[in-house]
Design an enzyme around this catalytic site. Sequence first.
Site, PDB file in Angstrom:
ATOM      1  N   HIS A 199     -15.804  28.800 -14.358  1.00  0.00           N
ATOM      2  CA  HIS A 199     -15.689  28.684 -12.905  1.00  0.00           C
ATOM      3  C   HIS A 199     -16.634  29.717 -12.271  1.00  0.00           C
ATOM      4  CE1 HIS A 199     -12.092  26.504 -14.124  1.00  0.00           C
ATOM      5  NE2 HIS A 199     -12.115  25.946 -12.943  1.00  0.00           N
ATOM      6  N   HIS A 240     -10.716  15.232 -13.332  1.00  0.00           N
ATOM      7  CA  HIS A 240     -11.228  15.617 -12.018  1.00  0.00           C
ATOM      8  C   HIS A 240     -12.549  16.363 -12.085  1.00  0.00           C
ATOM      9  CE1 HIS A 240      -9.117  19.477 -12.860  1.00  0.00           C
ATOM     10  NE2 HIS A 240     -10.022  19.999 -12.039  1.00  0.00           N
ATOM     11  N   ASP A 257     -15.065  19.374 -10.497  1.00  0.00           N
ATOM     12  CA  ASP A 257     -15.116  20.678  -9.827  1.00  0.00           C
ATOM     13  C   ASP A 257     -16.476  20.842  -9.144  1.00  0.00           C
ATOM     14  OD1 ASP A 257     -12.668  21.276 -11.062  1.00  0.00           O
ATOM     15  OD2 ASP A 257     -13.515  22.746 -12.453  1.00  0.00           O
ATOM     16  N   HIS A 316     -15.657  25.194  -5.191  1.00  0.00           N
ATOM     17  CA  HIS A 316     -14.312  25.479  -5.722  1.00  0.00           C
ATOM     18  C   HIS A 316     -14.138  26.977  -5.965  1.00  0.00           C
ATOM     19  CE1 HIS A 316     -10.616  25.180  -7.885  1.00  0.00           C
ATOM     20  NE2 HIS A 316     -11.115  25.237  -9.090  1.00  0.00           N
ATOM     21  N   TRP A 349       0.838  -1.199   0.000  1.00  0.00           N
ATOM     22  CA  TRP A 349       0.000   0.000   0.000  1.00  0.00           C
ATOM     23  C   TRP A 349       0.867   1.241   0.000  1.00  0.00           C
ATOM     24  CZ3 TRP A 349      -3.178   0.184   5.263  1.00  0.00           C
ATOM     25  CH2 TRP A 349      -2.362  -0.194   6.333  1.00  0.00           C
ATOM     26  N   ASN A 350       0.280   2.332  -0.538  1.00  0.00           N
ATOM     27  CA  ASN A 350       0.999   3.598  -0.694  1.00  0.00           C
ATOM     28  C   ASN A 350       0.252   4.714   0.013  1.00  0.00           C
ATOM     29  OD1 ASN A 350       2.820   2.402  -2.629  1.00  0.00           O
ATOM     30  ND2 ASN A 350       1.190   2.599  -4.151  1.00  0.00           N
ATOM     31  N   HIS A 352      -7.551  19.072  -7.665  1.00  0.00           N
ATOM     32  CA  HIS A 352      -7.842  19.365  -9.084  1.00  0.00           C
ATOM     33  C   HIS A 352      -6.724  18.846  -9.975  1.00  0.00           C
ATOM     34  CE1 HIS A 352     -11.398  21.919  -8.150  1.00  0.00           C
ATOM     35  NE2 HIS A 352     -10.785  21.874  -6.970  1.00  0.00           N
TER      36      HIS A 352
HETATM   37  C1  23J Z   1      -7.654  27.116  -9.564  1.00  0.00           C
HETATM   38  C2  23J Z   1      -7.549  28.392 -10.084  1.00  0.00           C
HETATM   39  C3  23J Z   1      -7.869  28.621 -11.395  1.00  0.00           C
HETATM   40  C4  23J Z   1      -8.288  27.578 -12.186  1.00  0.00           C
HETATM   41  C5  23J Z   1      -8.413  26.273 -11.665  1.00  0.00           C
HETATM   42  C6  23J Z   1      -8.078  26.070 -10.355  1.00  0.00           C
HETATM   43  C7  23J Z   1      -8.886  25.146 -12.498  1.00  0.00           C
HETATM   44  O1  23J Z   1      -8.922  25.185 -13.697  1.00  0.00           O
HETATM   45  C8  23J Z   1      -9.446  23.927 -11.877  1.00  0.00           C
HETATM   46  O2  23J Z   1      -8.838  22.853 -11.936  1.00  0.00           O
HETATM   47  O3  23J Z   1     -10.549  24.004 -11.356  1.00  0.00           O
HETATM   48  S1  23J Z   1      -8.704  27.891 -13.845  1.00  0.00           S
HETATM   49 MN    MN Z   2     -10.746  21.905 -11.229  1.00  0.00          MN
END
Ligand code: 23J
Ligand code: MN
Length: 263
Positions: free
Chosen positions: A213, A79, A81, A85, A67-68, A75
């Site tokens: 986002h 992945h 979101d 986030h 195991w690790n 992210h």
């Molecule tokens: C953190 C800040 C800006 C961005 C992102 C993360 C992502 O693209 C993400 O993986 O959600 S643009």
């Molecule tokens: Mn992300």
Amino acid sequence: MNMTNSSQALAQVLSNLADGSIKVVDLTHPLGENTPVIALPPEFAQSPPFSREVISKYNETGPAWYWNTIHVGEHTGTHFDAPAHWISGKDLPNNTLDTIPAGKHVGPVCVIDASKESAADADFLLTPEFIENWEKTHGRIPAGAWVLMRTDWSKRIAEPSFLNIKEDGPHSPGPSVACVEFLIERNVAGFGTETVGTDAGQGFLFDTPLPCHTLIHGAGKFGLASLCNLDQLPPTGAMLITAPMKIVDGSGSPVRVFAITPA
Ligand code: 23J
Ligand code: MN
């Protein structure tokens, strides 16, 4: 649908899976030390690459087991979101991985093919007009559907052209501001891409910066980044299963994404 019919519907799906007339497509990249990670401008904290250390491997510290311990940013790689986030989604209900209802993780998926346009222009932006044109052929995007943008960018995963960083920053396709507004109007579950994040590489320069986002998480919608195998999906008619880790207060996590699709 009564109990018998819904049992029969599920039995039919399972029988079609067994006979190969329905198949499972894995939209997930392998996750490892070589997985590319997004590079933010240098004034911001960076997400580290995936790493791991062995706890034991059939040796003195664990004679019969392997195991690790893994270290990974939420992210990283393929992945999910969650709305929390982004600051725009920070006060929404059920905005973290441990509070999103399970039912939200299964739903219809629409795949919009922008692969030719993205090959011709690394800064290609998906627009409402492009989607309306898609809807003329494939029908209106249903409420609760995932919309995935096919760019074939996943085929670059091992190349510098995946992040495609130039002197003025990253160049990769994504949705325009108006496109994200349009998707919210359609009341989608979320938006997914083959690129390292859901926004276009140059999306930080848009008049609403990083709309996939800022706007999408503000509307309680989800994101999926770094997907692959979108070229194996039909434009409509598949079902998406997204299974991020149930991290307490988690903003996102590496995810396993499966599409259930007619063979
Ligand atoms: C953190 C800040 C800006 C961005 C992102 C993360 C992502 O693209 C993400 O993986 O959600 S643009
Ligand atoms: Mn992300």
